[in-house]
Design an enzyme around this catalytic site. Structure first.
Site, PDB file in Angstrom:
ATOM      1  N   TYR A 193       0.828  -1.224   0.000  1.00 36.69           N
ATOM      2  CA  TYR A 193       0.000   0.000   0.000  1.00 36.69           C
ATOM      3  C   TYR A 193       0.852   1.261   0.000  1.00 36.69           C
ATOM      4  CZ  TYR A 193      -4.143  -2.846   0.482  1.00 36.69           C
ATOM      5  OH  TYR A 193      -5.133  -3.746   0.241  1.00 36.69           O
ATOM      6  N   HIS A 233      -6.800 -11.625  -7.600  1.00 32.42           N
ATOM      7  CA  HIS A 233      -7.013 -10.559  -6.609  1.00 32.42           C
ATOM      8  C   HIS A 233      -8.480 -10.148  -6.470  1.00 32.42           C
ATOM      9  CE1 HIS A 233      -5.937  -7.426  -3.882  1.00 32.42           C
ATOM     10  NE2 HIS A 233      -6.541  -6.520  -4.625  1.00 32.42           N
ATOM     11  N   HIS A 262     -16.267  -2.830  -3.751  1.00 34.98           N
ATOM     12  CA  HIS A 262     -15.745  -3.484  -4.955  1.00 34.98           C
ATOM     13  C   HIS A 262     -16.748  -4.480  -5.546  1.00 34.98           C
ATOM     14  CE1 HIS A 262     -11.972  -1.600  -4.069  1.00 34.98           C
ATOM     15  NE2 HIS A 262     -11.772  -2.308  -2.981  1.00 34.98           N
TER      16      HIS A 262
END
Ligand SMILES: *[C@@H]1O[C@H](CO)[C@@H](O)[C@H](O)[C@H]1NC(C)=O
Ligand SMILES: *[C@@H]1O[C@H](CO)[C@@H](O)[C@H](O)[C@H]1NC(C)=O
Ligand SMILES: *[C@@H]1O[C@H](CO)[C@@H](O)[C@H](O)[C@H]1NC(C)=O
Ligand SMILES: *[C@@H]1O[C@H](CO)[C@@H](O)[C@H](O)[C@H]1NC(C)=O
Ligand SMILES: [Fe+2]
Length: 459
Positions: A195, A314, A324
């Site tokens: 990240y 992923h 998402h």
């Protein structure tokens, strides 16, 4: 009083009948604090630079070939290139073998230049053997060890860890600590490593801190890398227009060994598992390199040698969280039919920062016009596990969709990790551990029976 009781009983009975019967999914009532934690500070103990001039740091290993008779060792030296050599052997006090590697640096944006990144592949290793190795010759030498996976075979037990979206917060540190206590042999890492891109200018120093943080596990056992969106590091505003630049410089994968043409999709075979890694953020439409490769790769799967077929990707194909939601749909449409036809056992995904496990479902017969748009139970289908709950800086995805879809067996918005303990060709024991509990507590578990060897079993 008796009448009140009777009414309560009748109501309870009615409620029980109305509840979805056998397949009813569970939304865990466990609630953890939703407080988001920042990344651990640069001076945190887990980021400490090892002592000694130009000491190698960020040491990590991954398979260097298809089955683990080669291992690629990577490390960074901060000040000088130093030596590219890895010395290794069966005894820590007598490293009789040597492998020569490469060194490189990369820049990112205007202000970042990496240290000297070394990669060297140790070859001709024996299966199921512990090797000691050392790097940093010329200045400061550091030593580690790993055990190669056993030779592939149908009843070879092996325990795989599953970690996704880890990041580098205090939660991430808990996840890693709990994973280390699991006794697993290797990690399937499901994407989104550091990240770094959540920091200004994608501060690549956060790639360095992440690698120092996870060294305590990944220097000693192979982690198999899947790429996530946080590996893209696509930043035209910084002049960075080639996606995956930090990742591909830092994390080699053995993609050529499985006939792949890019590091982002490939396969490995460890013990009794055939693991296929797919790339959500590289093209996968019909005729693309990834599409062509997967079609050929599925023909190479031999369930008499490696009974367990595991797919890592992923962005999830099944997930009942608002975050998402349906981002993985285009890839599901493209590949689900193949994966179900191949009787894959498990499809692992990350991306959504919560935990979820599905029943065996497929949605392979929908063709836009026939109205068959609902996933159905299908004994040939894999279990989908969403393990995007490593604990990164973006916090939890705690907005599940209601009602809980029939395909969802168990879901919980907490951080944690999972393990798959393969016992033999027919049985594997799956566990999910939430961080909040002691390392011995299992919050979700299931026996998976093999789709090739026990195709009619419902587990
Ligand atoms: C991370 O976890 C390890 C192992 O439990 C511990 O020794 C270390 O102090 C932790 N670091 C931070 C910054 O929490
Ligand atoms: C180290 O290993 C080599 C090759 O096996 C052997 O010839 C040598 O005697 C060993 N040295 C020591 C100090 O054990
Ligand atoms: C279950 O999966 C198989 C294999 O892909 C497929 O042929 C079949 O149509 C599916 N069954 C249902 C009910 O969708
Ligand atoms: C496979 O492992 C399961 C679970 O440990 C066990 O019940 C079963 O008997 C094993 N099968 C064989 C053939 O050993
Ligand atoms: Fe992601």
């Amino acid at each position: 009083m008796a009448r009140v009781l009777a009414v309560v009983l009748i109501l309870a009975l009615a409620a029980a009948c109305a509840a979805p019967a056998a397949r009813g999914g569970v939304t865990s009532t466990y609630r953890r604090s939703l407080q988001m934690l920042p990344d651990m500070p640069f001076d945190a103990d887990v980021f400490r630079v090892p002592a000694g001039f130009n000491a190698p740091e960020q040491v990590h290993i991954t398979l260097g070939d298809l089955t683990g008779r080669a291992m690629t060792v990577s490390w960074v030296t901060p000040k000088l290139p130093g030596s590219n050599v890895v010395r290794y052997g069966l005894r820590a006090d007598n490293l009789t073998l040597a492998a020569d590697g490469t060194v490189r640096r990369y820049t990112f944006g205007r202000n970042y230049r990496s240290g000297f990144i070394h990669h060297a592949t140790l070859t001709d290793l024996d299966y199921a053997t512990t090797y000691h190795y050392a790097v940093g010759f010329g200045y400061t030498v550091r030593s580690f060890s790993f055990t190669t996976p056993p030779k592939p075979g149908p009843d070879v037990p092996y325990k795989l860890g599953m970690i996704g979206d880890l990041g580098q917060t205090f939660h991430s540190n808990d996840t890693l600590t709990h994973y280390e206590a699991s006794g697993a042999n290797a990690v399937l890492f499901i994407g989104d490593l550091s990240y770094a891109d959540t920091h200004p200018d994608h501060d690549n120093n956060r790639w360095d801190t992440w690698a120092r943080f996870v060294e305590r596990s990944v220097a000693y056992q192979p982690w198999i890398w899947t790429t996530g969106n946080h590996e893209l590091d696509f930043a035209p505003e910084l002049g960075e227009t080639v996606p995956f630049k930090p990742f591909t410089n830092r994390y080699p994968t053995p993609f050529r060994a499985s006939g792949s043409t890019r590091p982002l999709w490939y396969s490995v075979r460890m013990a009794s598992a055939h693991v296929i890694v797919l790339a959500s953020y590289a093209s996968y439409g019909k005729y693309t390199p990834q599409w062509t490769w997967l079609q050929e790769e599925l023909k190479r799967v031999d369930r008499t040698v490696t009974p367990w077929l595991i797919v890592c990707v992923h962005s999830p194909w099944y997930n009942s969280n608002d975050y998402h939601y349906m981002e993985g749909e285009t890839m599901r449409v493209q590949f689900e039919r193949w994966v179900v036809d191949a009787k894959a056992d498990v499809v692992l995904a990350g991306h959504v920062h919560s935990y979820e496990r599905t029943h065996r479902v497929s949605n392979v017969n929908y063709d836009i016009s026939n109205g068959m748009a609902t996933p159905v139970f299908n004994r040939s289908a894999p279990v989908y596990v969403n393990i995007g709950d490593g604990g990164n800086i973006e916090g939890l995805a705690d907005k599940f969709r209601w009602p809980q879809p029939d395909y969802s067996a168990f879901r919980e918005a907490s951080f944690g990790h999972a393990t798959l303990d393969i016992k033999n060709r027919t049985h594997a024991y799956y566990e999910w551990h939430r961080n909040h509990d002691g390392v011995k507590v299992v919050a979700d578990h299931a026996w998976f029976t093999n789709r090739y060897w026990m195709p009619t079993d419902t587990n």
